[in-house]
Design a protein around this motif. Sequence first.
Motif, PDB file in Angstrom:
ATOM      1  N   LEU A  51       5.162   1.329  -7.287  1.00 16.66           N
ATOM      2  CA  LEU A  51       6.029   0.374  -7.984  1.00 16.66           C
ATOM      3  C   LEU A  51       5.802   0.443  -9.494  1.00 16.66           C
ATOM      4  O   LEU A  51       6.759   0.389 -10.274  1.00 16.66           O
ATOM      5  N   ALA A  52       4.539   0.585  -9.906  1.00 17.70           N
ATOM      6  CA  ALA A  52       4.236   0.691 -11.337  1.00 17.70           C
ATOM      7  C   ALA A  52       4.903   1.926 -11.936  1.00 17.70           C
ATOM      8  O   ALA A  52       5.381   1.897 -13.082  1.00 17.70           O
ATOM      9  N   SER A  53       4.960   3.029 -11.169  1.00 18.63           N
ATOM     10  CA  SER A  53       5.612   4.245 -11.656  1.00 18.63           C
ATOM     11  C   SER A  53       7.106   4.037 -11.835  1.00 18.63           C
ATOM     12  O   SER A  53       7.708   4.514 -12.808  1.00 18.63           O
ATOM     13  N   ILE A  54       7.721   3.316 -10.902  1.00 17.88           N
ATOM     14  CA  ILE A  54       9.154   3.036 -11.012  1.00 17.88           C
ATOM     15  C   ILE A  54       9.430   2.160 -12.240  1.00 17.88           C
ATOM     16  O   ILE A  54      10.384   2.389 -12.988  1.00 17.88           O
ATOM     17  N   LEU A  66       4.755  -7.027 -16.644  1.00 11.84           N
ATOM     18  CA  LEU A  66       4.049  -7.489 -17.844  1.00 11.84           C
ATOM     19  C   LEU A  66       3.068  -6.438 -18.349  1.00 11.84           C
ATOM     20  O   LEU A  66       2.955  -6.214 -19.566  1.00 11.84           O
ATOM     21  N   LEU A  67       2.352  -5.793 -17.434  1.00  8.36           N
ATOM     22  CA  LEU A  67       1.428  -4.732 -17.833  1.00  8.36           C
ATOM     23  C   LEU A  67       2.170  -3.614 -18.555  1.00  8.36           C
ATOM     24  O   LEU A  67       1.719  -3.117 -19.600  1.00  8.36           O
ATOM     25  N   VAL A  78      -0.291  -1.630 -20.964  1.00  3.13           N
ATOM     26  CA  VAL A  78      -1.546  -1.526 -20.203  1.00  3.13           C
ATOM     27  C   VAL A  78      -1.252  -0.833 -18.875  1.00  3.13           C
ATOM     28  O   VAL A  78      -0.577  -1.412 -18.021  1.00  3.13           O
ATOM     29  N   PRO A  79      -1.727   0.401 -18.664  1.00  4.42           N
ATOM     30  CA  PRO A  79      -1.494   1.076 -17.382  1.00  4.42           C
ATOM     31  C   PRO A  79      -2.118   0.291 -16.239  1.00  4.42           C
ATOM     32  O   PRO A  79      -3.221  -0.259 -16.381  1.00  4.42           O
ATOM     33  N   ALA A  80      -1.430   0.239 -15.112  1.00  4.26           N
ATOM     34  CA  ALA A  80      -1.981  -0.467 -13.953  1.00  4.26           C
ATOM     35  C   ALA A  80      -3.335   0.096 -13.552  1.00  4.26           C
ATOM     36  O   ALA A  80      -4.209  -0.634 -13.083  1.00  4.26           O
ATOM     37  N   GLY A  81      -3.519   1.394 -13.771  1.00  2.99           N
ATOM     38  CA  GLY A  81      -4.798   2.017 -13.432  1.00  2.99           C
ATOM     39  C   GLY A  81      -5.982   1.405 -14.156  1.00  2.99           C
ATOM     40  O   GLY A  81      -7.111   1.429 -13.646  1.00  2.99           O
ATOM     41  N   ARG A  94      -9.384   0.089 -12.409  1.00  7.24           N
ATOM     42  CA  ARG A  94     -10.725   0.510 -12.813  1.00  7.24           C
ATOM     43  C   ARG A  94     -11.636  -0.697 -13.069  1.00  7.24           C
ATOM     44  O   ARG A  94     -12.828  -0.660 -12.769  1.00  7.24           O
ATOM     45  N   VAL A  95     -11.067  -1.759 -13.645  1.00  4.66           N
ATOM     46  CA  VAL A  95     -11.855  -2.982 -13.846  1.00  4.66           C
ATOM     47  C   VAL A  95     -12.294  -3.560 -12.502  1.00  4.66           C
ATOM     48  O   VAL A  95     -13.455  -3.954 -12.314  1.00  4.66           O
TER      49      VAL A  95
END
Length: 218
Positions: free
Chosen positions: A128-131, A193-194, A199-202, A206-207
């Motif tokens: 979804l983040a890629s879309i 929002l990211l 701000v990449p979802a990745g 990682r956090v």
Amino acid sequence: MSDDALARLLGAIRFGTDGLVPLIVQDATTGQVRMVGYVNADAVRRTVETGRVHFWSRSRQRLWMKGETSGHVLELVELRTDCDGDALLARVHPHGPTCHTGRPSCFDTEPLVGTSQDPVNATILDELASIIAARAVEPQPGSYTSALLQAGVDRIARKIGEEAAEVIVAAKNGEPEAIAQEAADLLYHLLVLLQASGVPAGEVWRVLQARRGRHSSS
């Protein structure tokens, strides 16, 4: 990478008579196969030197970097051969969708054989983040995502507040189906929002991974 190390790497690859081997590209975070292309020694060398995946175009007969026009580059994490050395696997961090159709993967198609559905899990968030990232690069008329991104952070943040409140109401009412629906809306708007905030979802994953390590050892 030193010249000697690069020579050893190239020596481990069994290039075909045409000087090429297939390269499978896999998302290092989700495990999703993104695409398949062909590389020669120069493409492997450029991939290692730049940290971004390069291919050899058989139709255009030239070296090319994935994302050189779209910006949807493939950041190299790891490169390895198969057991025979005649195929390569690149594990990557993709920056945006990989397929020219705007989909995350070139294999986002209906199966030709088989009826079973893949299990749904958290990898859907990366897809979804890629879309959403694709909509930021190429806005689509009538797209709610495109409209949200164009409206800006303030509007998206208000939607997150609304969706969070609806999750709380559904939880207090003891409505499992409504909780799932509202939580999905909340996660979607958070991903938007990211993207709007750069701000990449990745980075969030990682956090969480780092926190998991701290919690498991405490």
